[in-house]
Design a protein around this motif. Structure first.
Motif, mmCIF file in Angstrom:
data_model
loop_
_atom_site.group_PDB
_atom_site.id
_atom_site.type_symbol
_atom_site.label_atom_id
_atom_site.label_comp_id
_atom_site.label_asym_id
_atom_site.label_seq_id
_atom_site.Cartn_x
_atom_site.Cartn_y
_atom_site.Cartn_z
ATOM 1 N N ARG A 1 9.939 28.336 29.950
ATOM 2 C CA ARG A 1 11.157 28.823 30.607
ATOM 3 C C ARG A 1 10.851 30.109 31.396
ATOM 4 N NH1 ARG A 1 13.779 28.805 26.509
ATOM 5 N NH2 ARG A 1 14.850 26.795 26.739
ATOM 6 N N GLY A 2 10.046 30.982 30.801
ATOM 7 C CA GLY A 2 9.687 32.226 31.485
ATOM 8 C C GLY A 2 8.907 31.969 32.765
ATOM 9 N N TYR A 3 7.959 31.022 32.699
ATOM 10 C CA TYR A 3 7.160 30.700 33.886
ATOM 11 C C TYR A 3 8.047 30.133 34.998
ATOM 12 C CZ TYR A 3 2.831 31.155 31.121
ATOM 13 O OH TYR A 3 1.786 31.614 30.358
ATOM 14 N N LEU A 4 8.965 29.238 34.645
ATOM 15 C CA LEU A 4 9.828 28.610 35.639
ATOM 16 C C LEU A 4 10.802 29.620 36.241
ATOM 17 C CD1 LEU A 4 10.498 25.281 33.719
ATOM 18 C CD2 LEU A 4 9.330 25.473 35.923
ATOM 19 N N ASN A 5 11.358 30.475 35.393
ATOM 20 C CA ASN A 5 12.296 31.481 35.900
ATOM 21 C C ASN A 5 11.612 32.469 36.837
ATOM 22 O OD1 ASN A 5 14.579 30.455 34.648
ATOM 23 N ND2 ASN A 5 14.274 31.653 32.770
ATOM 24 N N LYS A 6 10.347 32.761 36.568
ATOM 25 C CA LYS A 6 9.582 33.645 37.461
ATOM 26 C C LYS A 6 9.466 32.999 38.854
ATOM 27 C CE LYS A 6 6.619 37.030 38.551
ATOM 28 N NZ LYS A 6 5.334 37.134 37.842
ATOM 29 N N LEU A 7 9.239 31.687 38.882
ATOM 30 C CA LEU A 7 9.148 30.980 40.162
ATOM 31 C C LEU A 7 10.500 30.952 40.876
ATOM 32 C CD1 LEU A 7 6.810 28.006 39.165
ATOM 33 C CD2 LEU A 7 6.222 29.995 40.563
ATOM 34 N N VAL A 8 11.583 30.925 40.095
ATOM 35 C CA VAL A 8 12.927 31.014 40.692
ATOM 36 C C VAL A 8 13.126 32.399 41.300
ATOM 37 C CG1 VAL A 8 15.395 31.080 40.180
ATOM 38 C CG2 VAL A 8 13.966 29.269 39.216
ATOM 39 N N ASN B 1 5.481 20.430 27.493
ATOM 40 C CA ASN B 1 4.665 19.308 27.030
ATOM 41 C C ASN B 1 3.433 19.090 27.898
ATOM 42 O OD1 ASN B 1 6.344 18.698 24.873
ATOM 43 N ND2 ASN B 1 7.618 17.290 26.061
ATOM 44 N N SER B 2 3.593 19.282 29.192
ATOM 45 C CA SER B 2 2.479 19.034 30.113
ATOM 46 C C SER B 2 1.345 20.029 29.937
ATOM 47 C CB SER B 2 2.971 19.095 31.563
ATOM 48 O OG SER B 2 3.834 18.019 31.851
ATOM 49 N N TYR B 3 1.687 21.276 29.610
ATOM 50 C CA TYR B 3 0.659 22.321 29.570
ATOM 51 C C TYR B 3 0.374 22.838 28.164
ATOM 52 C CZ TYR B 3 1.316 22.210 34.585
ATOM 53 O OH TYR B 3 1.386 21.789 35.897
ATOM 54 N N GLY B 4 0.998 22.222 27.152
ATOM 55 C CA GLY B 4 0.711 22.630 25.787
ATOM 56 C C GLY B 4 1.144 24.047 25.479
ATOM 57 N N ILE B 5 2.311 24.462 26.022
ATOM 58 C CA ILE B 5 2.831 25.806 25.793
ATOM 59 C C ILE B 5 4.196 25.687 25.128
ATOM 60 C CG2 ILE B 5 1.554 26.881 27.679
ATOM 61 C CD1 ILE B 5 3.962 26.546 29.470
ATOM 62 N N SER B 6 4.718 26.804 24.620
ATOM 63 C CA SER B 6 6.034 26.771 23.975
ATOM 64 C C SER B 6 7.129 26.655 25.029
ATOM 65 C CB SER B 6 6.249 28.042 23.155
ATOM 66 O OG SER B 6 6.422 29.165 24.022
ATOM 67 N N GLU B 7 8.301 26.241 24.604
ATOM 68 C CA GLU B 7 9.422 26.117 25.539
ATOM 69 C C GLU B 7 9.854 27.482 26.065
ATOM 70 O OE1 GLU B 7 12.653 23.604 24.479
ATOM 71 O OE2 GLU B 7 11.368 21.932 23.880
ATOM 72 N N ASN B 8 9.774 28.520 25.236
ATOM 73 C CA ASN B 8 10.124 29.870 25.703
ATOM 74 C C ASN B 8 9.176 30.328 26.800
ATOM 75 O OD1 ASN B 8 12.388 30.301 24.157
ATOM 76 N ND2 ASN B 8 11.272 31.249 22.458
ATOM 77 N N THR B 9 7.870 30.069 26.595
ATOM 78 C CA THR B 9 6.880 30.424 27.618
ATOM 79 C C THR B 9 7.118 29.631 28.885
ATOM 80 O OG1 THR B 9 5.239 30.946 25.915
ATOM 81 C CG2 THR B 9 4.412 30.528 28.142
ATOM 82 N N VAL C 1 -0.631 28.023 35.362
ATOM 83 C CA VAL C 1 0.445 27.039 35.222
ATOM 84 C C VAL C 1 1.390 27.115 36.416
ATOM 85 C CG1 VAL C 1 2.419 26.307 33.823
ATOM 86 C CG2 VAL C 1 0.294 27.020 32.703
ATOM 87 N N GLN C 2 1.778 28.312 36.794
ATOM 88 C CA GLN C 2 2.702 28.473 37.923
ATOM 89 C C GLN C 2 2.081 27.972 39.223
ATOM 90 O OE1 GLN C 2 3.185 32.619 37.139
ATOM 91 N NE2 GLN C 2 5.244 32.378 36.276
ATOM 92 N N LYS C 3 0.790 28.245 39.420
ATOM 93 C CA LYS C 3 0.119 27.742 40.617
ATOM 94 C C LYS C 3 0.060 26.223 40.603
ATOM 95 C CE LYS C 3 -2.714 31.861 41.423
ATOM 96 N NZ LYS C 3 -4.086 32.428 41.413
ATOM 97 N N ASP C 4 -0.161 25.642 39.426
ATOM 98 C CA ASP C 4 -0.221 24.190 39.331
ATOM 99 C C ASP C 4 1.153 23.572 39.594
ATOM 100 O OD1 ASP C 4 -2.091 22.059 38.858
ATOM 101 O OD2 ASP C 4 -1.016 21.604 37.000
ATOM 102 N N LEU C 5 2.208 24.217 39.131
ATOM 103 C CA LEU C 5 3.565 23.741 39.410
ATOM 104 C C LEU C 5 3.869 23.813 40.911
ATOM 105 C CD1 LEU C 5 5.474 25.436 36.444
ATOM 106 C CD2 LEU C 5 5.029 22.988 36.709
ATOM 107 N N VAL C 6 3.435 24.892 41.547
ATOM 108 C CA VAL C 6 3.621 25.019 42.994
ATOM 109 C C VAL C 6 2.860 23.910 43.714
ATOM 110 C CG1 VAL C 6 3.088 26.458 45.000
ATOM 111 C CG2 VAL C 6 4.103 27.491 42.961
#
Length: 447
Positions: A411-418, A401-409, A378-383
């Protein structure tokens, strides 16, 4: 009433066959032409010698009639609908069943499916069907705007966007109800989802029409179909429900009807009965998906028949008219829909191929990067999306919604990219937005 644009085919009855007149044509002609086309009289008559046209038509109808299967559904004149499966249709059915019985990965390139997680590549396809189904009904919102609305779960700003959002919820409902029997209440529930908060044609969501002031026009604005009386809607749709729920598996002595054909017939019957003032097409297509999922054809979650119907509205309309103007022969409509389904599978394959290629691009960028082994799919796809569109905004809800994951998950993926400085955070009120920096490509390079 305007003159119909499709001529009614000459009526054929086995009891009135003049075998002497058609005998020389019976061995020459089959149910289809030499290319497998199931031609209506209005097309066939121009492709054969004019003086022999009616005798050739009688020979072809003879071949069709002896193959015909009748179903317990009737037109408004009380005649049964029927269909046959000539060799060309059997071949299409075999191909569809072979493909649809597999997984999404089976449709795409196998080597690619071994490398990445397929489920993320098809995450947006249900959105595509919701959008194109609404566009087929006249919604004018662009695909980009509509998809963003669905991903962000923002409220529609007009009726066109509302129709698209309704279709999205409608397809979700079809999935949810996949194991239920078909009832009048379920048909009404599908329609309520399709038309919620819309006003076109004075539609009342979840209620059958209560007048006969409704008809279907062809692409030239002429009256192509006058549905049966509103007074018979409940009775006639109950017959459709009984047909849908009846066992046609071919087991224990039951008649066999391939599920794909049965789903197409359900699609046709809602269009024919036209039980609502608006939203009949959307309800019909939802019933098609519902029945395919009911019969465990999971791949139908990921194909968009509406996109292809939108590309060929004339063919779609003619397939209805050919059936009605040739003794209720559903074969025309079934054959057209089989072609649509096969084309939809090809589009799915192309979609997966292009998404795989896009993803492989970012893999190459990341290959020599320090981030190569610390980012998930997911993170690679966002990049990847960020490198293609610098300044792009991501949100927790959209990513979930795009990746069929929970909002908590999410948020964690996005914060990792930050944390890795691949995305930058900002606030819009209480909402945190994540945007791709203009120098994202440089940030990926090895330090």
């Amino acid at each position: 009433m305007a003159k119909p644009s499709v001529e009614r085919a000459p009526k054929f009855e086995l009891s009135n066959v003049d075998y002497e007149k058609i005998g020389k044509y019976i061995n020459k002609y089959d149910a289809t032409d030499e290319k497998g086309h199931y031609l209506h009289w209005s097309l066939l008559k121009w492709r054969v010698p004019q003086a022999e046209a009616k005798d050739i038509w009688s020979a072809i109808k003879f071949k069709r009639t002896i193959q015909m299967k009748y179903i317990p559904l009737k037109c408004d004149k009380d005649n049964l609908f029927s269909y046959c499966t000539p060799h060309s249709m059997e071949a299409k059915l075999h191909k569809i069943i072979k493909i649809a019985g597999g997984s999404v990965g089976a449709v795409a390139d196998k080597a690619a499916s071994d490398k990445i997680q397929r489920k993320f590549l098809v995450s947006s396809l249900i959105m595509e069907e919701a959008i194109t189904s609404a566009q087929l009904e006249g919604a004018s919102t662009t695909r980009e705007v509509a998809k963003k609305m669905l991903e962000d779960e923002r409220e529609p700003v007009d009726e066109d966007e509302r129709m698209i959002l309704n279709n999205f919820f409608l397809l979700k409902l079809a999935e949810k109800k996949a194991k239920a029997n078909l009832t009048l209440d379920l048909i009404l529930e599908f329609h309520q989802k399709a038309t919620n908060l819309t006003t076109e044609n004075n539609v009342i969501p979840g209620e059958f029409r209560e007048d006969n002031d409704i008809y279907v026009e062809d692409n030239r604005g002429e009256i192509a179909h006058q549905p049966p009386s509103f007074e018979k809607i409940s009775e006639r749709l109950q017959c459709v429900c009984d047909f849908a729920n009846e066992d046609h598996s071919g087991m224990n002595g039951s008649e066999f009807i391939p599920p794909v054909i049965k789903a197409i017939i359900l699609h046709f019957m809602i269009g024919y009965e036209h039980p609502f003032r608006d939203g009949n097409g959307r309800t019909a297509r939802a019933l098609f998906y519902w029945f395919m999922l009911k019969n465990d054809y999971e791949l139908f979650r990921y194909i968009s028949i509406s996109k292809l119907l939108k590309d060929d509205p004339k063919g779609y309309g003619l397939s209805y008219m050919y059936t009605e103007k040739d003794q209720n022969d559903l074969t025309y409509f079934i054959d057209f829909q089989l072609d649509v389904i096969l084309d939809a599978f090809e589009e799915l394959q192309e979609y997966l191929k292009s998404k795989t290629e896009e993803f492989n691009e970012v893999l190459q960028i990341l290959e020599n990067s320090k981030f190569s082994n610390i980012l998930n799919f997911v993170q690679k796809d966002l990049v990847k999306k960020g490198t293609k569109e610098p300044g792009r905004i991501f949100t927790v809800k959209e990513t979930a919604n795009s990746y069929g994951i929970s909002e908590n998950t999410s948020r964690g993926y996005l914060n990792k990219l930050v944390d890795l400085k691949l995305l930058l955070p900002t606030k819009d009120g209480r909402t945190i937005l994540y945007f791709a920096p203009s120098d994202l490509m440089n940030r990926l390079k090895v330090n």
